[in-house]
Design a protein around this motif. Structure first.
Motif, PDB file in Angstrom:
ATOM      1  N   ALA A  78       0.836  -1.196   0.000  1.00 27.84           N
ATOM      2  CA  ALA A  78       0.000   0.000   0.000  1.00 27.84           C
ATOM      3  C   ALA A  78       0.873   1.249   0.000  1.00 27.84           C
ATOM      4  O   ALA A  78       0.595   2.221  -0.693  1.00 27.84           O
ATOM      5  CB  ALA A  78      -0.927  -0.006   1.214  1.00 27.84           C
ATOM      6  N   MET A  79       1.963   1.227   0.757  1.00 26.80           N
ATOM      7  CA  MET A  79       2.919   2.330   0.768  1.00 26.80           C
ATOM      8  C   MET A  79       3.526   2.501  -0.613  1.00 26.80           C
ATOM      9  O   MET A  79       3.692   3.609  -1.113  1.00 26.80           O
ATOM     10  CB  MET A  79       4.065   2.033   1.756  1.00 26.80           C
ATOM     11  CG  MET A  79       3.719   2.266   3.189  1.00 26.80           C
ATOM     12  SD  MET A  79       3.360   3.992   3.524  1.00 26.80           S
ATOM     13  CE  MET A  79       4.960   4.739   3.185  1.00 26.80           C
ATOM     14  N   ASP A  80       3.854   1.389  -1.202  1.00 25.96           N
ATOM     15  CA  ASP A  80       4.399   1.315  -2.534  1.00 25.96           C
ATOM     16  C   ASP A  80       3.540   2.081  -3.531  1.00 25.96           C
ATOM     17  O   ASP A  80       4.005   2.916  -4.292  1.00 25.96           O
ATOM     18  CB  ASP A  80       4.380  -0.170  -2.911  1.00 25.96           C
ATOM     19  CG  ASP A  80       5.617  -0.561  -3.677  1.00 25.96           C
ATOM     20  OD1 ASP A  80       6.580   0.201  -3.630  1.00 25.96           O
ATOM     21  OD2 ASP A  80       5.600  -1.625  -4.299  1.00 25.96           O
ATOM     22  N   GLN A  81       2.232   1.772  -3.491  1.00 21.21           N
ATOM     23  CA  GLN A  81       1.274   2.395  -4.382  1.00 21.21           C
ATOM     24  C   GLN A  81       1.178   3.890  -4.089  1.00 21.21           C
ATOM     25  O   GLN A  81       1.122   4.718  -4.992  1.00 21.21           O
ATOM     26  CB  GLN A  81      -0.102   1.733  -4.200  1.00 21.21           C
ATOM     27  CG  GLN A  81      -1.147   2.176  -5.210  1.00 21.21           C
ATOM     28  CD  GLN A  81      -0.690   1.868  -6.639  1.00 21.21           C
ATOM     29  OE1 GLN A  81      -0.223   0.762  -6.927  1.00 21.21           O
ATOM     30  NE2 GLN A  81      -0.793   2.843  -7.532  1.00 21.21           N
ATOM     31  N   TYR A  82       1.218   4.243  -2.827  1.00 21.98           N
ATOM     32  CA  TYR A  82       1.128   5.639  -2.407  1.00 21.98           C
ATOM     33  C   TYR A  82       2.306   6.426  -2.976  1.00 21.98           C
ATOM     34  O   TYR A  82       2.158   7.511  -3.524  1.00 21.98           O
ATOM     35  CB  TYR A  82       1.114   5.719  -0.885  1.00 21.98           C
ATOM     36  CG  TYR A  82       1.058   7.125  -0.347  1.00 21.98           C
ATOM     37  CD1 TYR A  82      -0.160   7.803  -0.253  1.00 21.98           C
ATOM     38  CD2 TYR A  82       2.216   7.785   0.060  1.00 21.98           C
ATOM     39  CE1 TYR A  82      -0.214   9.098   0.236  1.00 21.98           C
ATOM     40  CE2 TYR A  82       2.173   9.079   0.541  1.00 21.98           C
ATOM     41  CZ  TYR A  82       0.951   9.736   0.623  1.00 21.98           C
ATOM     42  OH  TYR A  82       0.911  11.014   1.105  1.00 21.98           O
ATOM     43  N   VAL A  83       3.481   5.863  -2.883  1.00 19.86           N
ATOM     44  CA  VAL A  83       4.687   6.515  -3.397  1.00 19.86           C
ATOM     45  C   VAL A  83       4.585   6.681  -4.906  1.00 19.86           C
ATOM     46  O   VAL A  83       4.862   7.745  -5.458  1.00 19.86           O
ATOM     47  CB  VAL A  83       5.945   5.675  -3.024  1.00 19.86           C
ATOM     48  CG1 VAL A  83       7.163   6.182  -3.767  1.00 19.86           C
ATOM     49  CG2 VAL A  83       6.178   5.718  -1.524  1.00 19.86           C
ATOM     50  N   GLN A  84       4.130   5.631  -5.573  1.00 22.56           N
ATOM     51  CA  GLN A  84       3.992   5.674  -7.024  1.00 22.56           C
ATOM     52  C   GLN A  84       3.007   6.769  -7.447  1.00 22.56           C
ATOM     53  O   GLN A  84       3.281   7.548  -8.353  1.00 22.56           O
ATOM     54  CB  GLN A  84       3.509   4.314  -7.532  1.00 22.56           C
ATOM     55  CG  GLN A  84       3.330   4.228  -9.037  1.00 22.56           C
ATOM     56  CD  GLN A  84       4.674   4.316  -9.771  1.00 22.56           C
ATOM     57  OE1 GLN A  84       5.606   3.557  -9.484  1.00 22.56           O
ATOM     58  NE2 GLN A  84       4.793   5.241 -10.702  1.00 22.56           N
ATOM     59  N   ASP A  85       1.851   6.843  -6.770  1.00 18.59           N
ATOM     60  CA  ASP A  85       0.844   7.856  -7.080  1.00 18.59           C
ATOM     61  C   ASP A  85       1.386   9.258  -6.852  1.00 18.59           C
ATOM     62  O   ASP A  85       1.117  10.178  -7.619  1.00 18.59           O
ATOM     63  CB  ASP A  85      -0.415   7.652  -6.216  1.00 18.59           C
ATOM     64  CG  ASP A  85      -1.176   6.403  -6.637  1.00 18.59           C
ATOM     65  OD1 ASP A  85      -0.851   5.841  -7.705  1.00 18.59           O
ATOM     66  OD2 ASP A  85      -2.079   5.982  -5.897  1.00 18.59           O
TER      67      ASP A  85
END
Ligand SMILES: [Zn+2]
Ligand SMILES: [Zn+2]
Length: 154
Positions: A78-85
């Motif tokens: 979820a953090m991963d996705q947040y960083v990507q966004d």
């Protein structure tokens, strides 16, 4: 940046609506009934008492090692996705710069398999707080009320 990132993690309940817990004191497992958020029958407390040893601890101290591991595992992607966004958003505002989406960017964390909750243990209701039933391992001779810590025979 003061954004708080809240990552919803749902933990499984057994078919009676109980969630597995581990006592931080005696490190034994039991379950307590997971009330709906709107349930006015739920006791509002600052701490719970372990039904197995009677020790009290804060309401957030009862995770099992498997639940902690699972929550860590889920928050990674979820953090991963947040960083990507965030990166996507950042580059969108810059005119004249072409950004190729790079979805291979990753912190390399994989989402763990969902936890399952077996229907084990015995339901007991403390006489003082029958609205807060617990499940204890089969053969437990006596229990302590989750809410007030009173001992009772199982
Ligand atoms: Zn205990
Ligand atoms: Zn009680």
């Amino acid at each position: 940046m003061n954004d708080e990132i809240r990552i919803p993690v749902s933990l499984p309940l057994d078919s009676d609506g109980f969630i597995r817990r581990e006592c931080p004191n005696c490190e034994r497992e039991f379950k307590w009934f997971s009330h709906e958020e709107s349930d006015t029958n739920a006791e509002v407390v600052d701490q719970y008492f372990c039904p197995l040893c009677g020790a009290d601890a804060g309401t957030d101290s009862w995770w099992t090692p498997a639940q902690l591991e699972y929550m860590n595992g889920v928050s990674g992607p979820a953090m991963d996705q947040y960083v990507q966004d965030s990166i996507d958003k950042m580059f969108k505002g810059i005119k004249g710069m072409k950004v190729k989406p790079n979805r291979s960017f990753s912190l390399g964390v994989e989402t763990p398999d969902a936890l399952t909750e077996p229907d084990d243990m015995t339901i007991v209701e403390p006489p003082c707080h029958p609205n807060e039933p617990i499940k204890v391992p089969d053969g437990t001779p006596k229990g302590y009320c989750l809410i007030c810590g009173d001992a009772f025979a199982v």
